[in-house]
Design a protein around this motif. Structure first.
Motif, PDB file in Angstrom:
ATOM      1  N   LEU A 100       0.649   0.750   3.191  1.00 19.92           N
ATOM      2  CA  LEU A 100      -0.371  -0.199   2.580  1.00 19.92           C
ATOM      3  C   LEU A 100       0.002  -1.624   2.213  1.00 19.92           C
ATOM      4  N   ILE A 101       0.131  -2.621   2.883  1.00 23.34           N
ATOM      5  CA  ILE A 101       0.454  -4.002   2.640  1.00 23.34           C
ATOM      6  C   ILE A 101      -0.435  -4.790   1.914  1.00 23.34           C
ATOM      7  N   ALA A 102      -0.411  -5.091   0.708  1.00 26.60           N
ATOM      8  CA  ALA A 102      -1.210  -5.953  -0.168  1.00 26.60           C
ATOM      9  C   ALA A 102      -1.095  -7.295   0.010  1.00 26.60           C
ATOM     10  N   THR A 103      -2.053  -8.312   0.335  1.00 28.84           N
ATOM     11  CA  THR A 103      -1.987  -9.515   0.193  1.00 28.84           C
ATOM     12  C   THR A 103      -2.845 -10.173  -0.971  1.00 28.84           C
ATOM     13  N   GLY A 104      -2.705 -11.529  -1.302  1.00 24.80           N
ATOM     14  CA  GLY A 104      -3.394 -11.926  -2.004  1.00 24.80           C
ATOM     15  C   GLY A 104      -4.418 -12.862  -1.697  1.00 24.80           C
ATOM     16  N   SER A 105      -4.659 -13.222  -0.181  1.00 26.47           N
ATOM     17  CA  SER A 105      -5.672 -13.986   0.124  1.00 26.47           C
ATOM     18  C   SER A 105      -5.884 -13.364   1.756  1.00 26.47           C
ATOM     19  N   VAL A 112      -0.414   1.915   9.218  1.00 22.32           N
ATOM     20  CA  VAL A 112       0.097   0.832   8.758  1.00 22.32           C
ATOM     21  C   VAL A 112      -1.151  -0.127   8.442  1.00 22.32           C
ATOM     22  N   THR A 113      -1.490  -0.497   7.109  1.00 20.43           N
ATOM     23  CA  THR A 113      -2.606  -1.049   7.016  1.00 20.43           C
ATOM     24  C   THR A 113      -2.228  -2.489   6.253  1.00 20.43           C
ATOM     25  N   VAL A 114      -2.812  -3.544   6.581  1.00 15.33           N
ATOM     26  CA  VAL A 114      -2.680  -4.890   5.896  1.00 15.33           C
ATOM     27  C   VAL A 114      -4.100  -5.283   5.313  1.00 15.33           C
ATOM     28  N   ALA A 115      -3.971  -5.445   3.979  1.00 11.45           N
ATOM     29  CA  ALA A 115      -5.327  -5.901   3.483  1.00 11.45           C
ATOM     30  C   ALA A 115      -5.232  -6.683   2.102  1.00 11.45           C
ATOM     31  N   THR A 116      -6.246  -7.349   1.773  1.00  8.72           N
ATOM     32  CA  THR A 116      -6.316  -8.299   0.614  1.00  8.72           C
ATOM     33  C   THR A 116      -6.618  -7.193  -0.536  1.00  8.72           C
ATOM     34  N   ALA A 117      -6.343  -7.793  -1.729  1.00  6.13           N
ATOM     35  CA  ALA A 117      -6.324  -6.874  -3.025  1.00  6.13           C
ATOM     36  C   ALA A 117      -7.447  -6.069  -2.706  1.00  6.13           C
ATOM     37  N   MET A 118      -7.314  -4.655  -3.124  1.00  6.12           N
ATOM     38  CA  MET A 118      -8.270  -3.679  -2.744  1.00  6.12           C
ATOM     39  C   MET A 118      -9.004  -2.873  -4.261  1.00  6.12           C
ATOM     40  N   ALA A 119      -9.086  -3.605  -4.936  1.00  2.00           N
ATOM     41  CA  ALA A 119      -9.907  -3.206  -6.105  1.00  2.00           C
ATOM     42  C   ALA A 119     -11.289  -2.271  -5.693  1.00  2.00           C
TER      43      ALA A 119
END
Length: 795
Positions: free
Chosen positions: A429-434, A478-485
């Protein structure tokens, strides 16, 4: 209870022991005997027993009901979390620890007292899912449960009269807030559906009460007068020079004109003094355009789709459907992005989440990450955060952050880690900020021929999001996502992944606070499963650039000049304690800025809240008033209207006097009654006004066949006049807030300015209320229908 060693709330452990001692008793009951406990508990409450006294027995009842109906019996840690909730605290429970089941116990106990109890979630899907999963337990035990929001846009609207009579209501934060505002726009008591604010459990409390607290809930109504200045202001602002015409705060959250910029604006628009009162419309549009261009960032604060602007929840990357910035800011962004400018509407009522949830008698909540913000939660909401031990030990390994000079170096290094995980078929899980950063990383993966799913505000429908999240823990995913709260609940590992290291979380930048970093880490290692978290950060990360000292920028530039592209290949170049502390301090600075921003939002709304409560209290008095009360208000309005008109005019003018009567008292006024006007005394003029008002009043009331209709007419007039006052006032306050916040650069205190101006507005509106009631009462047109009903057309 050795597993609770170190748990500070020992009194809760004592209650837990009592509950556990009762479980076998209820386990031996028949279904009928267990169901009968609900009525038995209610009778005991009616006789004077307290909820705290029956808590152990009620919780033991629910534990057994959960086991029979859901096939799941709460663990000790879940029961402990339920005890924490009942006492009005935040239970910090890690991802996967079963918060849904935890909430069944306090909600059942509080539901015994009747309506006014809520489980508040972040979105409609979660509200319906949780209500359907555990609602069976409440109904089986004899309590009523309902959902307060539509499942989706295509479903029919919920029946609010039924929903809010239920013992337990599952809803969203915005759904509850808007229903509160709608209740205070109702024209009949039986159209006010909320049954009070008794008890609430907020799921993902930090996301709602902290992250979303800066955007107030606003109900909008009729369009305001639209000025064609958005494009002109935008064109002018785009031509300005930073540090000459305008300046930006260090945190990039505030922007203001310099004195030279103001002079430039005055010359550009051909105005002698743009800060003067008569030019305030021009100045407001310039302030909005300045903020839209230099504070609001596409891909982080909003996205553009199909000629429309959608705001983004900065914490989880979701589009905030139906939400618009107020006071003209949304239209200023539309002008900036050259999309169709929508109508600016008047605010008919607003409230912040802080003030909404502070109305509850008992406020509680659950989240996986709140202890880092315990001070703010305690200061703002007067509730404590209690960390709950995990059911199984956490096996996840949180690796030390890797720090690089540039974003390029950071991205390339993180890509190597992802490649290794892909080769091992381990889920990542790849987390990005925007949204922008998520697209960038997706392109990098595509260039390296790595299949993946992309989840952000522009790609995710509800169905697609659910599918992507559900598959994120499967072999090779493989998952790219914005912050996942709030999205991690459904990330489940398959057997292969569980046996081969579990989910790997890769954070591609330091987020705006350590709490959000912890949320991302918590997506791995749920319920004792294996997992790893890695964070990659650089001195070019947004939080570092905006919240670090000036020496950091100079250091970065100097090192880049010396080493050029070589820095991109140097692993761990900055992995010294000095730079670890820098990242931590940058996050802390950003967090403090956000805390201050939320505090400011609350302080402004506290001013509005005083006025709002006065208007709502008056409104409720009208809704429940008697004919005598209505008549007293009407006569008081007549008196104030006449007195104020005469008091404001030192120099008497027959034309002005006649104009006032024609426009406010009687369209068919006989002008001959003003013959000899110059010789009339003030007393005679007052008597003339009183006579005109009395005659017109009698003429209006004679139109009604029944006395009840005349009473209802007066009630209607008072209510409509009061509503118009509040709409005008609420809209003025939204715009006032925008203007006064731009006065900071002038060393003025925006809150003080706002409070002073708001009270002045309120006083002026109250004075205008009397004449509005008089005018609406005397000049409305009445149409008597054949069935005896009356239609009213306001002037």
């Amino acid at each position: 209870m050795a597993e609770f060693k170190g748990f500070k709330k020992r009194k809760y452990i004592k209650i837990l022991r009592t509950i556990k001692g009762l479980v076998s008793k209820y386990k031996n009951m028949t279904d009928e005997e267990l169901k009968a406990q609900t009525e038995r508990f209610r009778q005991r409450l009616q006789k004077g027993e307290t909820l705290a006294h029956i808590l152990p027995e009620a919780y033991a009842t629910v534990i057994e009901a959960d086991r029979r109906i859901l096939g799941m019996a709460p663990y000790d840690v879940q029961v402990l979390g339920a005890i924490v909730l009942f006492h009005g605290n935040v239970a910090e429970m890690k991802t996967g620890e079963g918060k849904t089941l935890t909430a069944t116990m306090p909600l059942y106990l509080m539901g015994l007292t009747g309506p006014g109890n809520f489980l508040v979630t972040a979105n409609e899907y979660l509200a319906w899912r949780d209500a359907e999963e555990v609602g069976k337990v409440y109904r089986w035990l004899g309590l009523s449960v309902a959902v307060g929001v539509q499942r989706n846009a295509y479903d029919k609207e919920v029946d609010r009269s039924v929903v809010y009579k239920s013992d337990i209501v599952y809803t969203t934060h915005s759904g509850l807030g808007f229903d509160y505002l709608l209740d205070n726009l109702a024209t009949e008591v039986d159209k006010q559906y909320l049954q009070g604010f008794n008890f609430v459990v907020i799921d993902e409390l930090d996301a709602i009460l902290l992250d979303m607290a800066q955007i107030p809930l606003i109900i909008s109504g009729a369009p305001t007068l639209q000025f064609n200045l958005y494009h002109l202001a935008d064109k002018f602002v785009k031509s300005l020079t930073e540090d000459v015409d305008y300046e930006i705060s260090e945190d990039k959250q505030q922007v203001w004109f310099t004195e030279e910029g103001i002079e430039h604006a005055s010359r550009y628009f051909g105005l002698s003094e743009i800060l003067s009162k008569e030019n305030q419309v021009h100045y407001r549009h310039l302030v909005l355009a300045l903020k839209a261009n230099y504070v609001q960032e596409v891909g982080r604060h909003y996205v553009v789709e199909e000629d429309e602007i959608f705001l983004l929840d900065e914490m989880n990357g979701r589009k905030m459907i139906g939400t618009k910035l107020q006071g003209g800011m949304h239209q200023a962004i539309e002008a900036k992005e050259e999309v169709t400018i929508t109508l600016e509407t008047k605010s008919m009522g607003s409230i912040t989440y802080q003030n909404l949830f502070k109305m509850f008698r008992v406020l509680s909540g659950m989240t996986g990450t709140a202890y880092t913000d315990v001070v703010e939660i305690r200061d703002t909401y007067d509730i404590d955060v209690v960390p709950i031990p995990t059911h199984r030990p956490i096996k996840r390994t949180d690796h030390k952050s890797s720090i690089y000079l540039t974003n390029k170096a950071k991205m390339l290094s993180s890509l190597e880690l992802v490649k290794k995980a892909v080769a091992a078929e381990r889920p990542v899980l790849i987390a990005t900020g925007s949204v922008t950063k998520s697209r960038l990383y997706s392109l990098i993966l595509l260039n390296n021929r790595i299949p993946h799913s992309l989840l952000n505000a522009t790609t995710a429908t509800a169905a697609k999001e659910k599918r992507i999240v559900h598959q994120a823990g499967q072999r090779g995913a493989v998952t790219v996502a914005t912050a996942m709260a709030g999205r991690g609940t459904d990330i489940k590992l398959d057997d292969f992944s569980r046996e081969n290291g579990g989910l790997m979380v890769v954070g591609t930048e330091s987020m705006t606070s350590d709490r959000i970093d912890n949320q991302l880490r918590g997506r791995a290692g749920r319920q004792g499963e294996p997992g790893d978290s890695y964070f990659y950060t650089s001195l070019e990360d947004k939080v570092v650039v905006e919240s670090s000292p000036e020496w950091v920028r100079k250091f970065r530039k100097n090192l880049e000049n010396k080493q050029g592209d070589e820095v991109a290949t140097q692993e761990g170049l900055l992995n010294k304690k000095k730079f670890q502390r820098l990242i931590e301090k940058s996050q802390k600075n950003k967090k403090n800025q956000d805390v201050n921003s939320r505090k400011t939002t609350l302080e402004f709304d506290d001013v509005i809240s005083v006025l709002r409560e006065r208007v709502y209290a008056t409104r409720n008095k009208v809704l429940t008033g008697t004919p005598t009360y209505f008549r007293e208000v009407i006569l008081k309005s007549y008196k104030h209207t006449a007195e104020n008109f005469l008091a404001e005019r030192k120099k008497r003018d027959a034309f002005e006097f006649s104009d006032f009567i024609l426009n406010n008292l009687d369209y068919s006024f006989d002008q001959s009654r003003l013959d000899g006007f110059d010789k009339m005394s003030v007393k005679a003029l007052r008597q003339l006004l009183d006579d005109i008002i009395a005659e017109k009043d009698q003429q209006i009331l004679e139109n009604f066949p029944h006395a009840d209709q005349s009473y209802m007419y007066q009630r209607f007039i008072i209510l409509k006049s009061l509503d118009q006052l509040w709409i005008d006032l609420a809209d003025a306050l939204v715009q006032l807030k925008t203007v006064v916040q731009s006065r900071t650069f002038g060393q003025q205190r925006p809150l003080h300015e706002f409070e002073k101006e708001a009270n002045r507005y309120f006083t002026e509106c109250m004075e205008r209320l009397w004449i509005d009631i008089t005018r609406n009462m005397l000049l409305s047109e009445l149409f008597i229908n054949r069935d005896g009903s009356v239609d009213i057309e306001l002037p």
